[in-house]
Design an enzyme around this catalytic site. Structure first.
Site, mmCIF file in Angstrom:
data_model
loop_
_atom_site.group_PDB
_atom_site.id
_atom_site.type_symbol
_atom_site.label_atom_id
_atom_site.label_comp_id
_atom_site.label_asym_id
_atom_site.label_seq_id
_atom_site.Cartn_x
_atom_site.Cartn_y
_atom_site.Cartn_z
ATOM 1 N N ASP A 54 -63.302 -37.632 27.820
ATOM 2 C CA ASP A 54 -64.344 -36.330 27.678
ATOM 3 C C ASP A 54 -65.388 -36.573 26.958
ATOM 4 O O ASP A 54 -65.305 -38.103 26.375
ATOM 5 C CB ASP A 54 -63.224 -35.231 26.678
ATOM 6 N N THR B 143 -67.634 -34.628 24.716
ATOM 7 C CA THR B 143 -68.363 -34.048 23.138
ATOM 8 C C THR B 143 -66.876 -33.936 21.804
ATOM 9 O O THR B 143 -65.712 -34.064 22.415
ATOM 10 C CB THR B 143 -68.737 -32.260 23.072
ATOM 11 N N ASP C 163 -60.199 -35.026 22.698
ATOM 12 C CA ASP C 163 -59.903 -35.145 21.096
ATOM 13 C C ASP C 163 -60.132 -33.392 20.652
ATOM 14 O O ASP C 163 -59.140 -33.390 19.464
ATOM 15 C CB ASP C 163 -61.006 -35.030 20.204
#
Length: 766
Positions: A412, A414, A612
């Protein structure tokens, strides 16, 4: 806090109301109802409320009819008498899970110490005093050994009734046979070696649990609750759901709950992974382990103690030590085969040599395959402990072993490839002021603010050599920005919400909001006397050493690296090209991330997903191995992932992969140590060159060797990431016939497209 004569504590007292703490009240369930009845029946008592979960009882009474000392005396007498009788009739109360786990280590210690003292006594008698020692079954030594072997014999008989040959049955039979043959010391060696193995395994396991607990031990011991309008300090374990907890600036939240009054900026880095404090007001959720950076809030406790998010994470990762790796199953099967082989080799030696002495030596060599079992379990436990010391939580040996087998890694963007620390990416002047003047005004206004955006402005001002202008007034507006007065001018620095708060309008504001939103930028507006001067765009910094990390992963055998992000096309492509990713999937939704991972797995690839947030949870669960950033990332992401990087350091991905490879290598070394020493011992015993006592030393040698070899993993550290000559890919896009955009060395896939495979079905070729 006052303590009575019988360990009953007065936690809080005021006129007509006393809160008592009764030790282990929640464990004495049979005493709770009689306790309430006794207090209710007492003259002067108006109301009794029991809180078993925090071992407390709250009594409201009429001070004119019942003195506090008399009430406390009644409670002491009742508690002392009834608890004593209850304990005597019911025995020990059930222990908590952590206590039971610690009791495993304590039991192993007691057994080891007892057998060691017995061995020391034998040594003194035979070596120092030169006295003879009887070793028959009816001798004191033989009787003690037989008694100590009863647990093994009992478990072995239970296994035999199920027609299953187990380690316990083999060990128990070997010990009884040794004592019956007058070789009690040989039987003692088997017991002592087994106790050493069990002790060291329990010690390594407990060390791993302790390392994990230390990482997540970030909750307070004391907090304040609101009682009749008064803030009262209580132990955290006494807070119960429904209590109102009061938190001030700088204090740590100890419960999960909902804000019912007040407002504050809360640092949720330990829960959400975001370093930027979040404004919390009425109705917002808060979690244990987070900090109040500014303000005062009143929280209605919803989850306390073991039910908080951090406590559940702790239990989850502690349970990881019971999640066995496949290679541990190999060790168990190998040990089972060694047991069967031991019976056969012992019988063959007896038939071929006719020597009971030689057959017995062979049996002692083969009687303890515990070293083979420890070969995998000790290495796995040591590796999990080593990772925990580096703030990496691995939920089980299976995931540790599988990390080295993946060939595709998806990231991922961001919060994973970028940090949560903002930096200035854009400066736009709207009223003719210079960039330096814009930063100077913002810096002077934010000079006393510790918000991450304010820190980014300060860093930029220092980089430009600017100094702050003294302001006359500084006012912080929660969740919106800062107002100050500089040289008589009213300066506003904050979000568009701050402009709306002061009814400032500008035709270009909405355009900037939409444009910068597409670019993933956070906007901070600077206004003077009601006029917007400019806009500062912020974006999160990239994590350090990303390029060498990606290259290191490729060098370690990763065939494909991909960025999967919801960010816009050009933002994602620019970063993917610069970091040498093989594929970039942009503008994807959370469920599409999981579909992409599923498609990669269906194509025969073993996928590791690193993310996250909540939007990554589905992909983390779908991947062969999921790694979540941060002890909080999001709660859902942590639950779905197999490994958590508590410190948000992507170098942990490389470390776990290197650790996985090293752990498997150590396990194979241990197998050779255990099996090789057994083979040598059997040969020497069969030809008469190994006595029964020396056979016991063989066990000690290879068991200690395996444990020492596994313990090296406790201090394992992978080579550091060093920047190398990494080629930067260029943004030279070409549109292929199927509509998929590619650049030099990268596949860029627009939303809604199937995973790119190319004409030859290879995802790495165009």
């Amino acid at each position: 806090m006052k303590r009575t004569n019988h360990s009953i504590k007065i936690k809080h007292a005021m006129a007509g109301r006393i809160r008592y703490r009764l030790p282990r009240l929640r464990k004495h369930r049979g005493l709770q109802a009689p306790l309430v009845d006794m207090l209710t029946a007492a003259d002067g008592v108006l109301h009794v409320r029991l809180n078993p979960k925090c071992d407390c009882v709250i009594v409201r009474f009429d001070p004119q009819a019942l003195a506090p000392q008399a009430l406390t005396g009644k409670l002491e007498d009742f508690w002392q008498q009834t608890r004593t009788s209850s304990d005597a009739s019911k025995g020990c109360l059930p222990a908590r899970v952590n206590e039971s786990r610690q009791s495993e280590l304590a039991s192993a210690k007691r057994r080891f110490i007892g057998l060691s003292l017995l061995g020391a006594g034998v040594f003194v008698r035979t070596v120092l005093l030169g006295l003879p020692l009887a070793q028959t079954l009816l001798s004191p030594l033989g009787a003690v050994i037989a008694f100590a072997a009863l647990p093994l014999v009992r478990n072995g008989l239970s296994d035999l009734r199920e027609r299953r040959v187990s380690l316990e049955s083999f060990l128990g039979g070997s010990i009884i046979a040794a004592v019956a043959a007058g070789e009690a010391m040989a039987a003692f060696e088997i017991l002592w070696i087994t106790s050493v193995g069990n002790l060291l395994k329990a010690w390594i396991t407990e060390r791993s649990r302790r390392a994990i607990r230390d990482i997540l031990d970030i909750t307070e011991k004391e907090t304040y609750i609101l009682v009749d309008g008064v803030e009262v300090s209580v132990a955290v374990d006494q807070v119960q759901p429904g209590d109102t907890v009061v938190l001030h600036t700088g204090e740590k939240i100890a419960v999960d709950g909902c804000v019912v009054r007040g407002g504050a900026m809360v640092d949720e880095a330990s829960i959400t992974g975001m370093s930027e404090p979040v404004a919390k007001t009425d109705g917002d959720k808060v979690f244990a382990g987070t900090f109040v950076r500014q303000g005062v809030i009143y929280i209605s406790a919803e989850a306390v103690g073991d039910r908080t998010y951090l406590a559940r994470i702790l239990n989850m990762v502690e349970d990881s030590l019971e999640n066995r790796a496949p290679i541990e199953g190999v060790a168990d099967r190998l040990a089972q085969n060694l047991i069967k082989t031991g019976f056969a080799v012992t019988l063959a030696t007896l038939l071929l040599t006719g020597s009971l002495w030689r057959a017995f030596a062979v049996m002692l060599v083969m009687a303890c395959p515990c070293a083979t079992i420890l070969a995998a379990s000790t290495a796995i436990s040591a590796a999990i402990s080593a990772a925990a010391r580096r703030h990496i939580l691995i939920k089980g040996g299976r995931y540790l072993e599988e990390v080295d087998k993946v060939d595709t890694i998806c990231f991922d963007k961001t919060g994973t490839l970028t940090t949560n620390q903002p930096e200035i990416r854009q400066l736009i002047n709207l009223d003719g002021v210079s960039e330096d003047r814009l930063i100077e005004l913002a810096y002077s206004t934010e000079i006393h603010n510790s918000h991450p955006v304010a820190l980014a402005i300060k860093d930029e001002a220092r980089r430009r050599g600017l100094t702050a202008i003294q302001h006359d007034v500084c006012e912080y507006i929660l969740g919106k920005g800062v107002r100050s007065v500089i040289d008589g001018d009213e300066i506003l620095v904050g979000s568009h919400k701050l402009l709306a708060h002061y009814e400032i309008e500008h035709a270009i504001v909405d355009d900037f909001l939409e444009k910068n939103k597409q670019q993933g930028l956070t906007q901070v507006f600077v206004a003077r006397n009601g006029e917007v001067l400019g806009v500062i765009g912020f974006a999160n910094r990239e994590r350090p050493d990303l390029q060498p990390m990606i290259q290191r992963l490729k060098d370690s055998g990763i065939r494909r690296t991909a960025m999967i992000t919801g960010d816009s096309k050009y933002t994602a492509l620019e970063m993917a090209c610069r970091l040498n990713f093989d594929e970039c999937r942009y503008s994807v939704l959370p469920e599409e991330k999981a579909e992409i991972v599923a498609a990669l797995r269906a194509d025969g690839q073993r996928v590791l997903m690193v993310g996250d947030g909540i939007n990554d949870a589905l992909a983390l669960a779908e991947a062969d191995i999921g790694i979540a950033m941060g002890a909080g990332g999001s709660e859902v992401a942590i639950e779905a992932a197999d490994i958590a990087l508590v410190k948000d350091d992507l170098a942990g991905v490389v470390y776990v992969r290197d650790l996985s490879r090293e752990t498997v290598r150590v396990v194979h070394q241990n197998f050779w140590i255990a099996t090789g020493s057994n083979i040598v011992g059997v040969v020497l015993g069969a030809v008469g060159l190994l006595s029964p006592v020396m056979a016991g030393l063989v066990h000690i040698t290879h068991t200690v060797g395996i444990l020492a070899n596994s313990s090296r993993l406790l201090f394992y550290d992978s080579p550091r990431l060093l920047p190398g000559n990494v080629r930067h890919q260029q943004m030279e896009k070409v549109r292929t016939a199927d509509g998929i955009e590619t650049s030099d060395g990268i596949t860029a896939v627009p939303p809604g497209s199937a995973p790119y495979t190319g004409a030859d079905s290879s995802p790495l070729r165009h």
